[in-house]
Design an enzyme around this catalytic site. Structure first.
Site, PDB file in Angstrom:
ATOM      1  CG  ASP A  25      -1.913   1.162   1.431  1.00 29.25           C
ATOM      2  OD1 ASP A  25      -2.684   1.272   0.484  1.00 29.25           O
ATOM      3  OD2 ASP A  25      -1.725   1.977   2.294  1.00 29.25           O
ATOM      4  CD  GLU A  53      -2.329   2.534  -3.437  1.00 30.88           C
ATOM      5  OE1 GLU A  53      -3.551   3.384  -3.420  1.00 30.88           O
ATOM      6  OE2 GLU A  53      -1.902   2.488  -2.345  1.00 30.88           O
TER       7      GLU A  53
END
Length: 735
Positions: free
Chosen positions: A408, A461
């Site tokens: 993330d 990401e």
């Protein structure tokens, strides 16, 4: 000084009573004094303590200070303590009679940030130590003046079990005999300035209390008997760039709620029973779970984790996660976890100011505080912090057979000025904005994962144009296997939200992504982030009345599945959920009683089926030779392109009509002469459409179009419907 002939150091006694004893092994336990072994042990509130030895030799200890019992052993040798708690006798070995718990190699590897088995060595480890069953506790707190383990077993009294400091690693350790898995515990620390800190959860806890409880729990050793050998042997091939990868992204708590109301969400066994077969039936190759690492605030969806090694107690015990993953693997479904190494919450019982200093985070808020999320940023310049996080990644991959980690907020890690104004960030040693420590960490993470977990993948990401995210570290890249294509997602969603009458002026929003589509190995993400915070649902983004909204969404999903790149769809998208996602709610499964929603679900299932069966749609995802534009007719609102896998004879053609008008007798150039079969028509009545199409097989005509010698005369359904056709009907095994 002495009491009844027993030497008593009043300074150390006072330090013990006041919770300031920094070296408990120098005072408590057995010590040679005046030619005999004297035992000191601290049990405030006990009526009496006796040292018991083999052969029946008992040595009653005297209470020489409140709660402090001391006395000589009757004979030399090992002993146990019999503690009288107002008539209830508790017998145990003396924690301060044991030797060093951690080996020198453990400490060396920890200091180097290279101990990849931290979860099996540190934290709370049930074990047999020097022939005695118990739990070994250890925690990194180099600047603390005193650390104790506290729990129900010692009435949460930090004076009872102070720990030993191992220099120079800064690790505190203690073996507590006769404890078992299931015990609640925390660490009590006196900070660097001598102040008593809030009780801290174990950073290496593998099991936790159900929030809002904050205690760590001694976890039993992993014991699941795996039955996924076939999956693990095939995993690398199933996750290669030329394999079909279609990911169903799930927030486990809100995917489906128990109907009996006895629990707020399904546990791991419930998810194994319901979610795993659903994902397999829908044709997805993987399920990706939003972070399941323990997190105090459910509204963070797991993206503010405090326990990097503990599956959330919301779903049951850790062994349940293993059963869930095993169930997925037996059904041919891979499991990806969202993993958050960028930042952590400021909760007092967590990592923040852990030992009274900025241990895990940067001290300077320009480096250590994330303004967007009000969280703290890991100090990746510390080897111990890097090692802690990489050990976490390995723990999920190795212990639970997780197939991939979606990392993330990588963009926030790469840039020191991420979401900061001038003057709010600190340049790197060269004066630049690149976060060199994060770059080194991410490369090292990916190299270690590749070495220790063959076939597992990491997915970034990353929302910027940082080069080489999915290139090998040896070639100057970050080493991820895949990167989310955020640009494609933003451009294409923006295009589909336009009124069709305006789309011809903005066709580049659909075509621009092909300029860079092969610069990285991409995943096309329609994730949870696109259906929250007022953005509306996928269906809600589509223009027009209800009928046109469904038609547009069907077309968009087909465009996504035909486009180069692996696929990711957040739960609810497959049935055209009309409202945006609410983590306190549930996917509105009752919508499947309505034809349009059931049709959307059938379309996604069929798109996954064609995507998985046809090498042309996945085998060339990383190869520009596998894609070619046929037609980009902005005025007509029509796009057409060819997909073909390397070495495969049968290409596929994808045609999109982005206008509300049907196009009849529309010529599209064909790469080869002969019959072509319509595989997917998003206007089919089966999917909720108007059933305008081409009736199965279409033969080429000897009329040149779009630079090709032959063409197909097609009927293109209206309102942005799609036709997808394949060459040579006699090669179609589904004809």
């Amino acid at each position: 000084m002495s009491t009844s002939g027993i030497a008593l150091n009043h300074a150390l006694t006072a330090a013990l009573m006041e919770g300031r004893l920094t070296d408990p092994f120098a005072f408590l336990g057995p010590h040679q004094e005046d030619g005999r072994t004297v035992v000191r042990t601290f049990h405030p509130g006990a009526a009496g303590v006796t040292a018991i030895q083999c052969g029946g030799s008992n040595s009653p200890l005297q209470e020489v200070a409140p709660g402090l019992f001391a006395g000589p052993l009757a004979v030399e040798g090992p002993y146990r303590l019999s503690i009288d708690w107002a008539g209830t006798i508790h017998e145990t070995e003396d924690p301060y009679a044991f030797g060093l718990l951690l080996g020198e190699l453990d400490l060396h590897l920890f200091m180097e940030g290279a101990h990849w088995e931290l979860a099996q060595r540190m934290g709370a480890q049930p074990q047999s130590f020097e022939g005695v069953e118990g739990v070994g506790f250890s925690v990194w707190a180099p600047n603390a003046r005193r650390v104790s383990v506290v729990g129900d077993f010692n009435s949460w009294d930090g004076r009872r079990h102070p720990m030993r400091l191992r220099h120079p690693a800064g690790v505190w350790e203690l073996f507590v005999p006769r404890l078992r898995p299931g015990e609640r515990y925390k660490f009590e620390l006196v900070g660097a300035q001598g102040d008593l800190l809030p009780l801290k959860a174990d950073p290496l806890a593998r099991m936790t209390e159900l929030p809002p409880g904050q205690a760590s729990i001694v976890a039993p050793p992993a014991s699941h008997a795996w039955g996924d050998a076939e999956w693990m042997a095939e995993r690398a091939a199933r996750q290669r760039p030329d394999a079909p990868v279609s990911i169903y992204e799930v927030h486990a708590a809100s995917w489906l709620r128990p109907q009996d109301g006895q629990a707020p969400n399904l546990d791991w066994d419930g998810l194994a029973e319901r979610l795993a077969p659903y994902v397999a039936d829908m044709g997805f190759t993987h399920v990706e779970l939003l972070p399941i690492m323990e997190h105090p605030f459910g509204g963070s969806w797991g993206y503010q984790p405090l326990s990097q090694f503990a599956p959330s107690a919301r779903y049951g015990a850790p062994d349940g996660l293993a059963r869930f993953v095993d169930a997925c693997h037996r059904l041919g479904v891979g499991v990806i976890l969202d993993w958050v190494p960028a930042h952590f919450p400021t909760d007092a019982h967590g990592l923040a100011g852990f030992d009274g200093t900025h241990l895990y985070e940067h001290a300077d808020p320009r480096e250590g505080f994330h303004q967007d999320w009000n969280t703290l940023i890991f100090n990746l310049g510390r080897r111990e912090v890097q090692g802690f996080l990489i050990a976490s990644a390995l723990y999920w991959l190795e212990t639970f057979h997780i197939d991939g980690l979606r990392v993330d907020a990588v963009a926030s890690m790469l840039y020191r000025d991420y979401s900061r104004e001038p003057g709010q960030w600190v340049p790197n040693v060269h004066g630049g904005r690149e976060n060199l420590e994060s770059i080194q960490f991410l490369g090292r993470l990916n190299e270690v994962v590749a070495e220790r977990c063959p076939g597992a993948v990491t997915i970034a990401e990353e929302s910027t144009a940082w080069p080489g995210v999915s290139n090998p570290v040896a070639q100057g890249g970050l080493g991820f296997q895949y990167k989310w294509n955020m640009g494609w997602m933003h451009d294409t969603l923006h295009h589909m939200a336009r009124d069709p009458v305006h789309r011809s002026w903005h066709q580049n929003e659909l075509t621009f992504g092909l300029i860079y589509a092969f610069s990285e190995r991409f995943v096309l993400p329609l994730s949870h982030d696109e259906v929250v915070h007022g953005k509306g649902s996928l269906l809600g983004k589509m223009p027009g009345d209800r009928w046109r909204q469904f038609a547009n969404l069907r077309a968009y999903l087909a465009f996504m599945w035909a486009h180069p790149g692996k696929k990711l769809l957040f739960m609810g998208g497959e049935l055209a959920q009309p409202s945006e996602w609410n983590h306190d709610g549930v996917v509105p499964w009752d919508l499947l009683r309505q034809a349009e929603h059931a049709g959307m679900q059938r379309l996604v299932r069929d798109l996954n089926g064609v995507y998985g069966r046809e090498p042309a749609l996945h085998g060339s995802d990383a190869d520009p030779e596998g894609f070619a534009w046929i037609c980009t007719d902005a005025e007509a609102g029509v796009l057409a392109f060819r997909r073909q896998a390397d070495g495969q004879a049968a290409p596929l053609i994808f045609v999109l009509n982005a206008t509300p008008e049907p196009r009849r007798s529309f010529s599209v150039g064909a790469p080869a002469p002969g019959p072509w079969r319509e595989l997917i028509n998003t206007d089919a009545a089966f999917y909720g459409g108007g059933n305008i199409g081409n009736g199965g097989v279409v033969h080429t005509e000897p009329t040149a179009a779009h630079g090709l010698r032959q063409s197909l005369n097609l009927t293109l359904p209206p309102s942005a419907r799609v036709s997808c056709v394949m060459k040579e009907a006699w090669l179609d095994p589904y004809s």
